[in-house]
Write an enzyme that holds these catalytic residues in place. Structure first.
Site, PDB file in Angstrom:
ATOM      1  N   GLY A   1      -5.670 -30.391  27.377  1.00  0.00           N
ATOM      2  CA  GLY A   1      -6.876 -29.771  27.936  1.00  0.00           C
ATOM      3  C   GLY A   1      -7.557 -30.660  28.949  1.00  0.00           C
ATOM      4  O   GLY A   1      -7.967 -30.214  30.027  1.00  0.00           O
ATOM      5  N   ASP A   2      -7.692 -31.931  28.618  1.00  0.00           N
ATOM      6  CA  ASP A   2      -8.289 -32.882  29.548  1.00  0.00           C
ATOM      7  C   ASP A   2      -7.448 -33.024  30.809  1.00  0.00           C
ATOM      8  O   ASP A   2      -7.976 -33.090  31.921  1.00  0.00           O
ATOM      9  CB  ASP A   2      -8.418 -34.257  28.878  1.00  0.00           C
ATOM     10  CG  ASP A   2      -9.597 -34.337  27.932  1.00  0.00           C
ATOM     11  OD1 ASP A   2     -10.628 -33.712  28.212  1.00  0.00           O
ATOM     12  OD2 ASP A   2      -9.480 -35.034  26.915  1.00  0.00           O
ATOM     13  N   SER A   3      -6.137 -33.110  30.625  1.00  0.00           N
ATOM     14  CA  SER A   3      -5.265 -33.334  31.777  1.00  0.00           C
ATOM     15  C   SER A   3      -5.277 -32.142  32.734  1.00  0.00           C
ATOM     16  O   SER A   3      -5.331 -32.313  33.953  1.00  0.00           O
ATOM     17  CB  SER A   3      -3.835 -33.624  31.305  1.00  0.00           C
ATOM     18  OG  SER A   3      -3.785 -34.834  30.574  1.00  0.00           O
TER      19      SER A   3
ATOM     20  N   GLY B   1      -8.455 -32.170  34.573  1.00  0.00           N
ATOM     21  CA  GLY B   1      -8.427 -33.210  35.597  1.00  0.00           C
ATOM     22  C   GLY B   1      -7.655 -32.787  36.824  1.00  0.00           C
ATOM     23  O   GLY B   1      -8.045 -33.093  37.968  1.00  0.00           O
TER      24      GLY B   1
END
Length: 409
Positions: free
Chosen positions: A174-176, A179
């Site tokens: 999710g973060d990647s 980003g």
């Protein structure tokens, strides 16, 4: 401005980014921008820095996770809770093209660094903001990490086996993904600014990335399938719903391989390879819908064949018939792979890992490739505050005694 590695010319050379980001999402965006030439100045808390420095730390004082996510950046330390720290941020903003942050919505405003204040300091600044649910809406003030976003965005419900609770993929996906969207949105805003005859209005220079929406955006037809057909997709283990045969299959030497034989023409060749011409001729299996209805029967037949062969034998036979297939790699397999080597996708640097001497450690190369190989990584994630003096002196002309006082010397 941007730093070159040797004679390499990168698309974002000359762009300067101030990163006020911790953990994975905003630092991933900064890493991508830095990979392609932007000068990324990462602001960290004095003494402790980004918490990622201690995540999965097996030796030394800085994790390989931090070194990876924060490559091609400079690290400076500033205390944003102090007036002096915030003042320096505003001074740096005047020299930057982009501000990148992933604080809880309202935190920058609380510190007196909201978009209007930043815009007054630099009317051309692109402001890229990453948060759990975005800067607006009824959930905007709610905190949340990627694990929650992956659940709310619909991904978690589809990962795992149908007879067990949902599981998480093995990385901060999710973060990647957020980003990547943040980096793409930043480049779009810079492109719009470049093409504009006049100044781009502030609202169009604010890139608002939500973790849950980033996940939702890669969920393919999850929502349309529900609204059009009333279909709620379910967990199907190693399969992809509606696509067959495509799964992981066991081999005689204990390894598993991935085989994707779901194309109509591919399926015909596939069945010949596994000595099942009867399945190739079965009228029920001539299209993907029929193969999906018979997925259990197909997977059992395929696994019966793979269990007769080692991993390498099975892959060789399948590749000879142009059947999409591959091994399930570990890190050791990736490091030894000739394809990754040929494209410079593992790049080595000496790193302090807590041993008497630095160790040569491989880091994943830069994606996408420009030219025939990955661009070289200029530097891995820096030591805490490694560039404070260089940045504050070089960009702001701050004298040594003021920098010493700021650092508590």
């Amino acid at each position: 401005m941007g730093q070159n590695a040797g004679m390499e010319i990168r698309p974002l050379d000359g762009v300067r980014v101030l990163e006020l980001g911790n953990y994975v999402a905003a630092p991933t965006a900064g890493r991508i921008l830095g990979d392609f030439g932007a000068e990324v100045i990462k602001v960290e808390r004095p003494k402790t820095g980004d918490e990622l420095r201690n995540w999965r730390l097996y030796g030394g004082d800085t994790s390989m996770l931090y070194r990876t996510v924060n490559r091609n950046k400079k690290s400076i330390t500033l205390d944003l809770r102090t007036e002096a720290g915030r003042g320096i941020v505003l001074d740096l903003i005047k020299q930057c093209d982009v501000l990148l942050e992933n604080f809880r919505p309202g935190m920058l405003e609380k510190w007196g660094l909201g978009p209007e204040v930043l815009n007054a300091a630099n009317p051309d600044l692109v402001i890229t903001r990453i948060s759990a649910y975005g800067q607006t809406g009824p959930l905007s003030q709610r905190p949340g990490f990627a694990a929650v976003a992956e659940a709310v965005g619909g991904l978690r419900e589809l990962v795992g086996d149908p007879d067990r609770p949902p599981v998480r993929v093995g990385v901060s996906i999710g973060d990647s993904i957020a980003g990547i969207y943040a980096a793409f949105g930043t480049v779009m805003a810079l492109f719009q600014r470049e093409r504009s005859d006049g100044r781009v209005p502030l609202p169009q220079r604010i890139i608002d990335v939500a973790l849950n929406e980033s996940i939702l955006s890669v969920m393919e037809s999850l929502v349309p399938d529900y609204l059009a057909y009333g279909v709620n997709r379910e967990r199907v283990g190693g399969r992809m719903e509606g696509i067959a045969p495509s799964n992981a299959y066991p081999c005689s030497d204990g390894f598993n391989i991935i085989i994707g034989g779901n194309g109509d023409a591919i399926f015909q060749r596939y069945m010949q390879v596994i000595d099942r011409p009867d399945l190739a001729a079965d009228p029920e299996l001539q299209d993907n819908a029929g193969r999906w209805r018979n997925r259990d029967r197909l997977d059992a037949s395929i696994a019966e064949w793979t269990r007769l062969h080692t991993r390498d034998e099975a892959l060789q036979l399948l590749e000879a018939a142009a059947i999409p297939c591959g091994p399930i790699y570990t890190a050791a397999d990736i490091v030894a792979d000739e394809q990754y080597k040929a494209r410079n996708m593992i790049q080595h640097f000496p790193v302090d890992v807590g041993e008497p001497e630095p160790k040569q450690v491989g880091f994943t190369g830069i994606v996408p490739v420009i030219g025939e190989q990955s661009l070289p990584i200029r530097n891995i994630g820096p030591d805490l505050g490694e560039h404070t003096r260089e940045v504050l002196s070089g960009l702001l002309g701050m004298p040594d005694n003021e920098i010493d006082a700021l650092e508590g010397r």
